[in-house]
Design an enzyme around this catalytic site. Structure first.
Site, mmCIF file in Angstrom:
data_model
loop_
_atom_site.group_PDB
_atom_site.id
_atom_site.type_symbol
_atom_site.label_atom_id
_atom_site.label_comp_id
_atom_site.label_asym_id
_atom_site.label_seq_id
_atom_site.Cartn_x
_atom_site.Cartn_y
_atom_site.Cartn_z
ATOM 1 N N ASN A 9 0.832 -1.204 0.000
ATOM 2 C CA ASN A 9 0.000 0.000 0.000
ATOM 3 C C ASN A 9 0.868 1.257 0.000
ATOM 4 O O ASN A 9 2.009 1.210 0.442
ATOM 5 C CB ASN A 9 -0.918 0.000 1.228
ATOM 6 C CG ASN A 9 -2.088 -0.948 1.069
ATOM 7 O OD1 ASN A 9 -2.637 -1.099 -0.018
ATOM 8 N ND2 ASN A 9 -2.457 -1.610 2.155
ATOM 9 N N CYS A 32 -5.599 -7.215 -3.543
ATOM 10 C CA CYS A 32 -6.110 -6.881 -2.213
ATOM 11 C C CYS A 32 -7.273 -7.815 -1.908
ATOM 12 O O CYS A 32 -8.059 -8.147 -2.804
ATOM 13 C CB CYS A 32 -6.562 -5.423 -2.180
ATOM 14 S SG CYS A 32 -7.277 -4.888 -0.607
ATOM 15 N N HIS A 33 -7.394 -8.241 -0.651
ATOM 16 C CA HIS A 33 -8.446 -9.195 -0.286
ATOM 17 C C HIS A 33 -9.712 -8.528 0.222
ATOM 18 O O HIS A 33 -10.611 -9.202 0.721
ATOM 19 C CB HIS A 33 -7.918 -10.166 0.767
ATOM 20 C CG HIS A 33 -7.241 -9.516 1.922
ATOM 21 N ND1 HIS A 33 -6.049 -9.963 2.434
ATOM 22 C CD2 HIS A 33 -7.570 -8.428 2.657
ATOM 23 C CE1 HIS A 33 -5.685 -9.202 3.445
ATOM 24 N NE2 HIS A 33 -6.600 -8.273 3.604
ATOM 25 N N HIS A 71 -9.792 -0.081 -1.733
ATOM 26 C CA HIS A 71 -10.251 0.331 -0.402
ATOM 27 C C HIS A 71 -11.459 1.261 -0.463
ATOM 28 O O HIS A 71 -11.978 1.649 0.582
ATOM 29 C CB HIS A 71 -9.143 0.987 0.426
ATOM 30 C CG HIS A 71 -8.117 0.035 0.914
ATOM 31 N ND1 HIS A 71 -7.118 0.413 1.785
ATOM 32 C CD2 HIS A 71 -7.904 -1.277 0.679
ATOM 33 C CE1 HIS A 71 -6.332 -0.619 2.054
ATOM 34 N NE2 HIS A 71 -6.794 -1.665 1.389
#
Length: 436
Positions: free
Chosen positions: A147, A169-170, A199
């Protein structure tokens, strides 16, 4: 033979989880795992964990450890990147310095002042890595976990457009899994589509047997006052689609929450939470290292992992197709997002590679919320590419939480203080103190 280089392998628990997933495939023979870290102690620990993970998995890959990054990269087929430039001390700066100015953050790794400076100290290292990859393993897939995801992928696209970089990304997976549990539907029976930015993407559709599950979520929320005390439930109720990142993250990307004491209390926002998380990560590393040295069991992960890097590697090597979520340059994938910035969209991965899916237009209110995030990210990347320190301050000026909390003068003073605190971790052109 398939060769995978892990950069930032000293993130030992994360490395263990990725290897556990990877080594669970019994049709990936002749794996070579190369571990790289700049910290000799962490590298030694990572190697011990990798060998222990292989034993527990009943697998027999070739595992090597390398302080020399170029040695690790030479001829690699895949590069998994999880570096953290500056480590824990830099994270402390990212949270504590803004706090002295009255700016609240929770995690500080995606946008906001913390995210901006995390990006700016990561970019020079990413540029060097990209140059090495293009020289030593130009056909390798570069799988990034570091990140701020969206800014890092946009920067790599700007300075190394030939690099096959994909951000992973999970958050979408765990969001849909959590929502499905909430309404009592098995996760493996639902279908869903998401799109946006990392995000801050949105669950656009979410169905079970062809039936929209959002009405069931509405009923669940209406009957549970505690659910209404979550930031992203509050976002969903006002914006109409559920966001894909945790409430802790989401709160600091927006102008509505962090600078209101009553909202912080109502929504139980854990201000500065990442400092404790980071301390816990350091403690977990130290305990893992102690266990290795004592010959004790290092333990296994506490939950089922669904990380995308092992899935991508397996699909490309074996040809087995999968649906995943990726972060890639937008290039027409989402209407209204700049082409050079990073979109998070569904993708198919198979033996030919990773194929992002065009999603068209987002609902207008969602794209409007994304706009501040995109503006901050775009200006930060441009600041690094052009070496323009004024753009750093302007990136902070358009950040939603920062602009809702501080005056313009305070924002510039804060950025000057951050530059001084991070010092040589920043590119030389961005270390100047700048005033309007």
């Amino acid at each position: 033979m398939t060769t995978i280089a892990f950069l930032g392998a000293g993130s030992v628990v994360f490395t263990r989880d990725l290897l556990t997933d990877l080594l669970a495939y019994d049709d990936l023979p002749d794996l070579t795992i190369r571990l790289h870290d700049i910290d000799p102690e962490r590298l030694e620990t990572a190697e011990g964990i990798a060998r222990a993970t292989a034993r527990l998995s009943g697998a027999d890959p070739t595992i090597t450890a390398h302080l020399d990054r170029r040695e690790a990269l030479s001829g690699a087929d895949f590069v998994v990147n999880s570096i953290q430039v500056g480590g824990y001390p830099a994270t402390v700066v990212d949270l504590e310095v803004p706090a002295r100015f009255g700016l609240r953050q929770t995690i500080g790794d995606t946008v906001g002042v913390g995210g901006i400076f995390r990006a700016l100290r990561t970019f020079p290292v990413l540029a060097a890595i990209a140059q090495d990859v293009l020289e030593l393993c130009p056909d390798a897939w570069f799988l990034n976990y570091t990140n701020p995801m969206a800014m890092n992928i946009a920067y790599l696209h700007a300075v190394a457009p030939r690099l096959k970089a994909v951000g992973l990304c999970h958050s979408v997976y765990w969001t849909v899994r959590g929502l499905s549990d909430l309404v009592g539907v098995p996760f493996d029976e639902v279908t869903y589509r998401s799109a946006g930015v990392n995000h801050q993407a949105w669950i656009l559709t979410w169905e079970h047997d062809g039936q929209d599950l959002y009405p069931r979520l509405d009923e669940r929320i209406a009957g549970d006052p505690e659910l209404r005390r979550r930031v992203r439930v509050d976002m969903y109720r006002h914006l109409g689609r559920y966001p894909t990142e945790s409430s802790e993250h989401s709160a600091e990307y927006l102008p509505w929450y962090m600078h209101h004491d009553a909202e912080v209390e109502r929504l139980r926002i854990p201000v500065g939470d990442y400092l404790q998380i980071s301390r816990d990560n350091v403690a977990e590393y130290e305990e893992t290292r102690r266990r290795l040295r004592a010959g004790e069991d290092i333990g296994t992960r506490e939950h089922e992992a669904q990380e995308y890097a092992p899935q991508i590697i397996h699909s490309i090597v074996t040809g087995v197709p999968r649906d995943i979520v990726v972060n890639v340059p937008n290039a027409g994938l989402i209407d209204g997002v700049p082409a050079a910035f990073t979109a998070e969209v569904p993708a198919v991965v198979d033996g030919r590679g990773v194929h992002p899916q065009a999603m068209g237009a987002l609902p207008p209110q969602l794209l409007a919320v994304n706009a501040a995030y995109i503006g901050t990210g775009t200006l930060t990347v441009r600041a690094a590419v052009e070496g323009d320190p004024r753009l750093v301050r302007q990136a902070a000026m358009v950040d939603a939480n920062t602009s809702a909390t501080l005056t313009v003068g305070e924002i510039w003073d804060l950025c000057n203080t951050m530059v001084e605190a991070h010092g040589e971790l920043l590119a030389p052109a961005l270390r100047a103190q700048v005033h309007p």
